[in-house]
Write an enzyme that holds these catalytic residues in place. Structure first.
Site, PDB file in Angstrom:
ATOM      1  N   GLY A 272       0.941  -1.416   0.418  1.00 44.20           N
ATOM      2  CA  GLY A 272       0.414   0.037  -0.016  1.00 44.20           C
ATOM      3  C   GLY A 272       0.518   1.143   0.073  1.00 44.20           C
ATOM      4  O   GLY A 272       1.004   2.318   0.557  1.00 44.20           O
TER       5      GLY A 272
ATOM      6  N   ASP B 285       1.613  -2.287  -4.268  1.00 45.63           N
ATOM      7  CA  ASP B 285       0.314  -1.430  -4.343  1.00 45.63           C
ATOM      8  C   ASP B 285      -0.374  -2.514  -5.436  1.00 45.63           C
ATOM      9  O   ASP B 285      -0.062  -2.650  -6.450  1.00 45.63           O
ATOM     10  CB  ASP B 285       0.538   0.469  -4.565  1.00 45.63           C
ATOM     11  CG  ASP B 285      -0.792   1.251  -3.935  1.00 45.63           C
ATOM     12  OD1 ASP B 285      -2.142   0.804  -4.008  1.00 45.63           O
ATOM     13  OD2 ASP B 285      -0.504   1.768  -2.758  1.00 45.63           O
TER      14      ASP B 285
ATOM     15  N   TYR C 197     -14.328   1.757   9.674  1.00 41.33           N
ATOM     16  CA  TYR C 197     -12.837   2.386   9.236  1.00 41.33           C
ATOM     17  C   TYR C 197     -12.328   2.139  11.313  1.00 41.33           C
ATOM     18  O   TYR C 197     -11.751   1.200  11.924  1.00 41.33           O
ATOM     19  CB  TYR C 197     -12.390   3.388   9.179  1.00 41.33           C
ATOM     20  CG  TYR C 197     -10.831   3.734   9.000  1.00 41.33           C
ATOM     21  CD1 TYR C 197      -9.883   3.286   8.517  1.00 41.33           C
ATOM     22  CD2 TYR C 197     -10.982   5.026  10.003  1.00 41.33           C
ATOM     23  CE1 TYR C 197      -8.600   3.519   8.097  1.00 41.33           C
ATOM     24  CE2 TYR C 197      -9.366   5.094   9.892  1.00 41.33           C
ATOM     25  CZ  TYR C 197      -8.335   4.423   9.331  1.00 41.33           C
ATOM     26  OH  TYR C 197      -7.122   4.874   9.024  1.00 41.33           O
TER      27      TYR C 197
END
Length: 316
Positions: A9, A35, A142
């Site tokens: 990422g 990524d 989240y």
């Protein structure tokens, strides 16, 4: 022993600058970025691999190829975007973490970095100077996924012997890479619009205080934590960390000191306001200061000057 580092990422706001810092520290040949999409500005000698963190066999191939001693797992769907795609957010944030932790055990990775967030706090957490240990009742996908991740991280350390380091990042402010769908993103967007348009419409109310951290401090703090001896660390879930807390109004006033004609307006009924209202206004981070000598270098005035100077020179 030579380090071999994989960042998963790596194209996001933090990953972009962390990759640069790790290459400078360990050598360009010892840092592999990955990524789901190729980066826009890959330089000569930089190693990149396309990777979906939900593809466990692809991660395993990467581990076999590079034999990492350190892994930085940054792939995640953030707070505002996660509320639009809750199933995708849970899948990415949780199963991505589990894939990496399981393979880290198998391939004997020495150290792992995985970021948590102030999103782990919720409406019943203390609003000011929020402690390391307190009521945590996140109300976003989240935040829920990050709190569950903290518990997994501690479990894998106690039961599988991994050495995992983590920071509860507050809002991150940087000029090099734009943010990717978080509730604190206004604190970056405001600088772009101030320079391009002379005005900014803020999606949070003028008095919404949130804890923030300038990117230089975030990277330095992350590297400090990763360099700390395992024995010095008393928090094995995720460390509270903060730089400076401020409201949109306070940030706008600081910008006006440099750009006197700047104006700000405030939109109403944005769904991100409810998320911000459930988060702390300020963070208490004494364990990080005690365990690995954390101390931020940027206050509101200093980060405002640095953002505007760098955006003028490099972006706008």
């Amino acid at each position: 022993m030579k380090e071999s580092i994989i960042i998963i990422g790596a194209n996001g706001q933090i990953g972009t600058e962390l990759a640069t810092a790790l290459r400078e520290k360990f050598g360009i040949e010892n840092v592999v970025t990955s990524d789901i999409r190729e980066p826009q500005n890959l330089k000569d000698g930089e190693i990149f691999e396309t990777l979906n963190v939900l593809d466990k066999s692809a991660i395993e191939s990467l581990f076999q190829k590079y034999k990492p001693t350190q892994v930085y797992l940054l792939a995640a769907m953030l707070s505002a975007t996660g509320e639009i795609y809750p199933q995708k957010a849970w899948d990415l944030n949780m199963n991505g973490l589990l894939n990496v932790l399981d393979l880290a055990v198998e391939y004997k990775v020495s150290k792992i970095f995985w970021p948590s967030s102030i999103a782990v706090f919720g409406p019943h957490s203390p609003k000011t100077n929020t402690d390391q240990y307190c009521v945590m009742d996140p109300n976003t996908i989240y935040g829920i996924s990050k709190l569950a991740g903290e518990r997994l991280v501690e479990w894998y350390q106690e039961n599988r012997g991994l050495d995992i380091r983590s920071i509860r990042y507050p809002g991150i402010i940087s000029w090099k890479a734009e943010p990717g769908g978080g509730t604190t993103d206004y604190a970056v967007h405001i600088f772009y619009d101030a320079l391009k348009k002379g005005t900014y419409e803020c999606f949070l109310s003028e008095d919404t205080a949130l804890p923030m951290l300038y990117m230089d401090d975030a990277i330095r703090g992350t590297l400090q934590l990763m360099d700390a001896t395992k024995e010095s660390l008393t928090i094995r879930s995720s460390y509270n960390l903060t730089g400076v807390s401020f409201t949109p109004k306070e940030l706008a006033e600081e910008i006006k000191k440099i750009l006197p004609n700047f104006t700000i307006t405030y939109s109403e009924n944005d769904p991100r306001q409810a998320i911000a209202d459930s988060w702390p206004a300020s963070i208490e981070d004494s364990p990080a200061r005690a365990d690995w000598n954390w101390k931020p270098a940027f206050d509101l005035a200093k980060l405002t000057v640095d953002m505007i100077e760098n955006l003028k020179t490099n972006k706008i």
